[in-house]
Structure formats: C-alpha cells, structure tokens
Design a protein around this motif. Sequence first.
Motif, short mmCIF file in Angstrom:
data_model
loop_
_atom_site.label_atom_id
_atom_site.label_comp_id
_atom_site.label_asym_id
_atom_site.label_seq_id
_atom_site.Cartn_x
_atom_site.Cartn_y
_atom_site.Cartn_z
N MET A 1 0.84 -1.19 0.00
CA MET A 1 0.00 0.00 0.00
C MET A 1 0.88 1.25 0.00
SD MET A 1 -2.99 1.05 2.74
CE MET A 1 -3.98 -0.36 2.26
N HIS A 2 0.40 2.32 -0.62
CA HIS A 2 1.09 3.59 -0.68
C HIS A 2 1.49 4.03 0.73
CE1 HIS A 2 1.38 7.99 -0.80
NE2 HIS A 2 1.53 7.90 -2.09
N ARG A 3 2.73 4.48 0.89
CA ARG A 3 3.18 4.98 2.18
C ARG A 3 3.32 6.49 2.10
NH1 ARG A 3 6.42 6.84 5.82
NH2 ARG A 3 6.87 5.72 7.76
N THR A 4 2.80 7.17 3.13
CA THR A 4 2.91 8.62 3.14
C THR A 4 4.33 9.04 3.46
OG1 THR A 4 2.23 8.61 5.46
CG2 THR A 4 0.52 8.97 3.83
N ALA A 5 4.75 10.17 2.91
CA ALA A 5 6.06 10.72 3.24
C ALA A 5 6.02 11.25 4.67
CB ALA A 5 6.40 11.85 2.27
N LEU A 25 1.03 8.52 15.14
CA LEU A 25 1.67 9.06 13.94
C LEU A 25 3.13 9.41 14.21
CD1 LEU A 25 -1.29 11.26 12.70
CD2 LEU A 25 -0.26 9.35 11.43
N ALA A 26 3.41 9.93 15.40
CA ALA A 26 4.81 10.20 15.76
C ALA A 26 5.60 8.91 15.80
CB ALA A 26 4.87 10.92 17.11
N GLY A 27 4.97 7.85 16.31
CA GLY A 27 5.63 6.55 16.37
C GLY A 27 5.88 5.96 15.00
N ALA A 28 5.10 6.42 14.00
CA ALA A 28 5.28 5.94 12.63
C ALA A 28 6.32 6.76 11.87
CB ALA A 28 3.95 5.97 11.88
N ALA A 140 -10.52 0.98 10.89
CA ALA A 140 -10.86 2.40 10.72
C ALA A 140 -11.69 2.54 9.46
CB ALA A 140 -9.61 3.26 10.63
N GLY A 141 -12.78 3.29 9.56
CA GLY A 141 -13.59 3.60 8.39
C GLY A 141 -12.97 4.78 7.65
N VAL A 142 -12.61 4.56 6.39
CA VAL A 142 -11.84 5.54 5.62
C VAL A 142 -12.66 6.05 4.43
CG1 VAL A 142 -9.78 5.89 4.21
CG2 VAL A 142 -9.65 4.49 6.28
N ALA A 154 -3.13 4.65 3.85
CA ALA A 154 -1.78 4.52 4.39
C ALA A 154 -1.67 5.17 5.76
CB ALA A 154 -0.78 5.16 3.42
N LEU A 155 -2.32 6.31 5.96
CA LEU A 155 -2.30 6.96 7.26
C LEU A 155 -2.98 6.09 8.31
CD1 LEU A 155 -3.02 10.65 6.22
CD2 LEU A 155 -0.93 9.80 7.28
N ALA A 156 -4.09 5.46 7.93
CA ALA A 156 -4.77 4.55 8.85
C ALA A 156 -3.85 3.40 9.25
CB ALA A 156 -6.05 4.01 8.22
N VAL A 157 -3.16 2.84 8.28
CA VAL A 157 -2.23 1.75 8.56
C VAL A 157 -1.10 2.21 9.46
CG1 VAL A 157 -0.52 0.21 7.51
CG2 VAL A 157 -2.78 0.44 6.48
N GLU A 158 -0.57 3.39 9.19
CA GLU A 158 0.53 3.91 10.00
C GLU A 158 0.11 4.17 11.44
OE1 GLU A 158 3.36 5.91 6.59
OE2 GLU A 158 2.15 7.22 7.85
N MET A 159 -1.15 4.48 11.64
CA MET A 159 -1.65 4.64 13.01
C MET A 159 -1.92 3.30 13.68
SD MET A 159 -4.10 8.04 12.94
CE MET A 159 -4.93 7.75 11.37
N GLY A 160 -1.92 2.23 12.88
CA GLY A 160 -2.09 0.90 13.43
C GLY A 160 -3.38 0.21 13.04
#
Length: 229
Positions: A1-5, A25-28, A140-142, A154-160
């Motif tokens: 999946m696309h990863r955010t910068a 998000l800081a942890g990511a 998470a509902g996106v 990707a942001l949802a995934v990065e948050m866990g």
Amino acid sequence: MHRTARLGVGVIGAGRVGPVLGAALAGAGHALVGITAGSEQERVEAVLPGAPVLDTLEVARRSELVVIAVPHDQLAGLVSGLAEVGAWQSGQLVLHTDPAHGLDVLRPAAAGGAIPLAVHPAITFTGTSIDLRALPHAYAGVTAPGPVLPIAQALAVEMGFEPVVIDDSQRAAYAEAIATATEFSRSIVQQSAGLLAQAGVAEPGRFLSSLIHSTVDDALQAAGGPSET
C-alpha cells in the motif's frame, strides 16, 4: 500500500482521541508540530510528553497534516472558522475522525486547496497510552476522494488500523452502525449490572465480564467477524 512521506502533523483536539493518534503518527515517523490542549494539558503531557502546545490557528497554519478530533457538534464550525481566517493551505492534508461526517464537512478546507480525508477509528478510546496497544487490533472507516484514497488508507495503517473504505454516500449508515454497537452495548451492560446489584451481586461488572465477552465473541462469529478468543 502507498506509504505517506514524513509529514509535519498537528492535532486539534485533546480529548481521548487526538493525543493518542498524535502519538501513533509520531511513532510511525512523522514529526509532531503541535497539539491544542485547552483544559486537557495533563492528558496531553501524559500521552505526548514534551509535545508543543499551540492554539488552533497555529496548528492549522504550521502543519502538513492536520488531524481534527473534536466533538461532533464542533467540527463544522471549527473547519469553517479556520477557512474564514485563511488557515487552510493548498496541498495540506486535513483529516477528521468523526464517524457521522464524511467529506462535505471539510468542504471549506478543500476550497482553500486542502485535501479532505475522513478516518474514523472504530475503537473506544480511554485517552491513555494503553490505547496504542489496542490500535493494531482495530479497524478504521476511511473516506477520501478517489485519487487520494491510498493516502488516507496509508495513514490509517501507519496509526495501526486496518482500513475499510466507506463510500461518502454511506457515512450516515456507517455512523448508525457504530452508534448502535456502542450505545446499545453500553446501555445493556449498565442495565444488566444494575439488575445484578439489586439481586445482591457485589461486583456486577466483574461478574458479567466473561459472560459478555463470550457472548459477543459468539455473535461476531455468527456475523462473520473475527473472534478474540
């Protein structure tokens, strides 16, 4: 999946949700630009020690990703109020966490060039660092415009979270499902606990724990969902 910068993240809302998502998000690997605190300074310091505390306008102006985690009835006014003072910027990501709202509530931000994202964490937050351990087990509902949907996922995934795409036209039905699950469950537990207390059970919550967990697991299996056991 696309990863955010790597992004400069600002959080508006210091209730149970905002600080935890900021920490995730800081942890990511993202940089926490700042968070609003208001009367919740103690909570912010507990979950995000040393995080810069800024006012709402400064969070919006300084951040590449703005996470808005405020009560349902405050969201629309906050977004439009920041639009009136020209806070939203072209290319900025603006993400709200409200289950009932979709993209329309972010229209004033989008008019200023911001990219609207709706990511609702399907979890009941405690507002403590304990939540960070629970995020990888939640969905998470996106909702997002098609071209930027991978960014929201990707942001949802990065948050866990495990992202589940909800069409913007179905946000009302989604919100009703979430409210039914949470409010009805809470009401039934409170009612049952009250009856047990009347029956002389000293610790009705503990008494009900195994019964309710096993019953919910059974219902989830019947509905085609994962069991926690």
